[in-house]
Design a protein around this motif. Structure first.
Motif, PDB file in Angstrom:
ATOM      1  N   GLY A  18       0.863  -1.222   0.006  1.00  0.00           N
ATOM      2  CA  GLY A  18      -0.247  -0.003  -0.007  1.00  0.00           C
ATOM      3  C   GLY A  18       0.818   1.422  -0.043  1.00  0.00           C
ATOM      4  O   GLY A  18       0.483   2.362   0.339  1.00  0.00           O
ATOM      5  N   VAL A  19       2.040   1.270  -0.346  1.00  0.00           N
ATOM      6  CA  VAL A  19       3.117   2.390  -0.158  1.00  0.00           C
ATOM      7  C   VAL A  19       3.099   2.695  -1.714  1.00  0.00           C
ATOM      8  O   VAL A  19       3.603   2.035  -2.492  1.00  0.00           O
ATOM      9  CB  VAL A  19       4.237   1.890   0.409  1.00  0.00           C
ATOM     10  CG1 VAL A  19       5.285   3.470   0.056  1.00  0.00           C
ATOM     11  CG2 VAL A  19       4.394   1.482   1.651  1.00  0.00           C
ATOM     12  N   LYS A  20       2.849   4.010  -2.069  1.00  0.00           N
ATOM     13  CA  LYS A  20       3.075   4.593  -3.492  1.00  0.00           C
ATOM     14  C   LYS A  20       4.221   5.514  -3.312  1.00  0.00           C
ATOM     15  O   LYS A  20       4.495   6.442  -2.676  1.00  0.00           O
ATOM     16  CB  LYS A  20       1.869   5.398  -3.822  1.00  0.00           C
ATOM     17  CG  LYS A  20       2.128   5.776  -5.141  1.00  0.00           C
ATOM     18  CD  LYS A  20       1.012   6.779  -5.763  1.00  0.00           C
ATOM     19  CE  LYS A  20       0.946   6.955  -7.228  1.00  0.00           C
ATOM     20  NZ  LYS A  20       2.117   7.487  -7.567  1.00  0.00           N
ATOM     21  N   PRO A  21       5.383   5.113  -4.351  1.00  0.00           N
ATOM     22  CA  PRO A  21       6.538   5.796  -4.236  1.00  0.00           C
ATOM     23  C   PRO A  21       6.090   7.083  -4.544  1.00  0.00           C
ATOM     24  O   PRO A  21       5.512   7.412  -5.831  1.00  0.00           O
ATOM     25  CB  PRO A  21       7.450   5.040  -4.817  1.00  0.00           C
ATOM     26  CG  PRO A  21       6.954   3.496  -5.116  1.00  0.00           C
ATOM     27  CD  PRO A  21       5.540   3.751  -4.791  1.00  0.00           C
ATOM     28  N   SER A  22       6.945   8.177  -4.343  1.00  0.00           N
ATOM     29  CA  SER A  22       6.796   9.442  -4.695  1.00  0.00           C
ATOM     30  C   SER A  22       7.228   9.388  -6.255  1.00  0.00           C
ATOM     31  O   SER A  22       8.414   8.867  -6.896  1.00  0.00           O
ATOM     32  CB  SER A  22       7.597  10.564  -4.043  1.00  0.00           C
ATOM     33  OG  SER A  22       9.006  10.391  -4.184  1.00  0.00           O
ATOM     34  N   GLU A  23       6.848  10.598  -6.884  1.00  0.00           N
ATOM     35  CA  GLU A  23       7.409  10.808  -8.340  1.00  0.00           C
ATOM     36  C   GLU A  23       8.811  11.156  -8.310  1.00  0.00           C
ATOM     37  O   GLU A  23       9.612  10.609  -9.238  1.00  0.00           O
ATOM     38  CB  GLU A  23       6.684  11.889  -9.158  1.00  0.00           C
ATOM     39  CG  GLU A  23       5.037  11.641  -9.386  1.00  0.00           C
ATOM     40  CD  GLU A  23       5.164  10.184 -10.245  1.00  0.00           C
ATOM     41  OE1 GLU A  23       5.854  10.318 -11.363  1.00  0.00           O
ATOM     42  OE2 GLU A  23       4.240   9.488 -10.280  1.00  0.00           O
ATOM     43  N   GLU A  24       9.258  11.864  -7.348  1.00  0.00           N
ATOM     44  CA  GLU A  24      10.794  12.169  -7.322  1.00  0.00           C
ATOM     45  C   GLU A  24      11.717  10.753  -6.939  1.00  0.00           C
ATOM     46  O   GLU A  24      12.598  10.767  -7.643  1.00  0.00           O
ATOM     47  CB  GLU A  24      10.733  13.046  -5.998  1.00  0.00           C
ATOM     48  CG  GLU A  24      12.538  13.448  -5.896  1.00  0.00           C
ATOM     49  CD  GLU A  24      12.568  14.206  -4.426  1.00  0.00           C
ATOM     50  OE1 GLU A  24      13.842  14.742  -4.260  1.00  0.00           O
ATOM     51  OE2 GLU A  24      11.793  14.323  -3.671  1.00  0.00           O
ATOM     52  N   PHE A  25      11.053   9.963  -6.258  1.00  0.00           N
ATOM     53  CA  PHE A  25      11.896   8.672  -5.923  1.00  0.00           C
ATOM     54  C   PHE A  25      11.895   7.919  -7.216  1.00  0.00           C
ATOM     55  O   PHE A  25      12.785   7.587  -7.505  1.00  0.00           O
ATOM     56  CB  PHE A  25      11.040   7.989  -4.726  1.00  0.00           C
ATOM     57  CG  PHE A  25      11.942   6.584  -4.477  1.00  0.00           C
ATOM     58  CD1 PHE A  25      12.973   6.655  -4.040  1.00  0.00           C
ATOM     59  CD2 PHE A  25      11.337   5.458  -4.739  1.00  0.00           C
ATOM     60  CE1 PHE A  25      13.563   5.374  -3.714  1.00  0.00           C
ATOM     61  CE2 PHE A  25      11.802   4.255  -4.843  1.00  0.00           C
ATOM     62  CZ  PHE A  25      13.012   4.169  -4.044  1.00  0.00           C
ATOM     63  N   LEU A  26      10.606   7.927  -7.931  1.00  0.00           N
ATOM     64  CA  LEU A  26      10.724   7.042  -9.234  1.00  0.00           C
ATOM     65  C   LEU A  26      11.698   7.698 -10.170  1.00  0.00           C
ATOM     66  O   LEU A  26      12.547   6.767 -11.036  1.00  0.00           O
ATOM     67  CB  LEU A  26       9.185   6.936  -9.568  1.00  0.00           C
ATOM     68  CG  LEU A  26       8.088   6.199  -8.761  1.00  0.00           C
ATOM     69  CD1 LEU A  26       6.804   6.391  -9.381  1.00  0.00           C
ATOM     70  CD2 LEU A  26       8.588   4.827  -8.791  1.00  0.00           C
ATOM     71  N   GLU A  27      11.766   8.939 -10.111  1.00  0.00           N
ATOM     72  CA  GLU A  27      12.657   9.658 -11.132  1.00  0.00           C
ATOM     73  C   GLU A  27      14.129   9.125 -10.910  1.00  0.00           C
ATOM     74  O   GLU A  27      14.775   9.001 -11.982  1.00  0.00           O
ATOM     75  CB  GLU A  27      12.552  10.822 -11.152  1.00  0.00           C
ATOM     76  CG  GLU A  27      11.174  11.592 -11.760  1.00  0.00           C
ATOM     77  CD  GLU A  27      10.775  13.255 -11.685  1.00  0.00           C
ATOM     78  OE1 GLU A  27      11.912  13.734 -11.507  1.00  0.00           O
ATOM     79  OE2 GLU A  27       9.650  13.596 -11.848  1.00  0.00           O
TER      80      GLU A  27
END
Length: 53
Positions: A18-27
């Protein structure tokens, strides 16, 4: 296991919990997959962003 598959697996496990990684982390992960930065760079960037000042 390739680096890309390892990241995909780790992100998938987080999403199952249920944890959604942030866009910054995914980048940052995408940059690491392309060899532009290292895993240590990701840790340093996130540490500097979230450390208590």
């Amino acid at each position: 296991m390739t680096n890309e598959k390892a990241w995909d697996f780790a992100i998938g496990l987080a999403q199952i919990d249920g944890v959604k990684p942030s866009e910054e982390f995914l980048e940052l992960v995408e940059k690491e997959k392309r060899g532009e930065i290292t895993g240590d760079d990701i840790r340093r960037i996130l540490y500097n962003k979230y450390q208590v000042k």
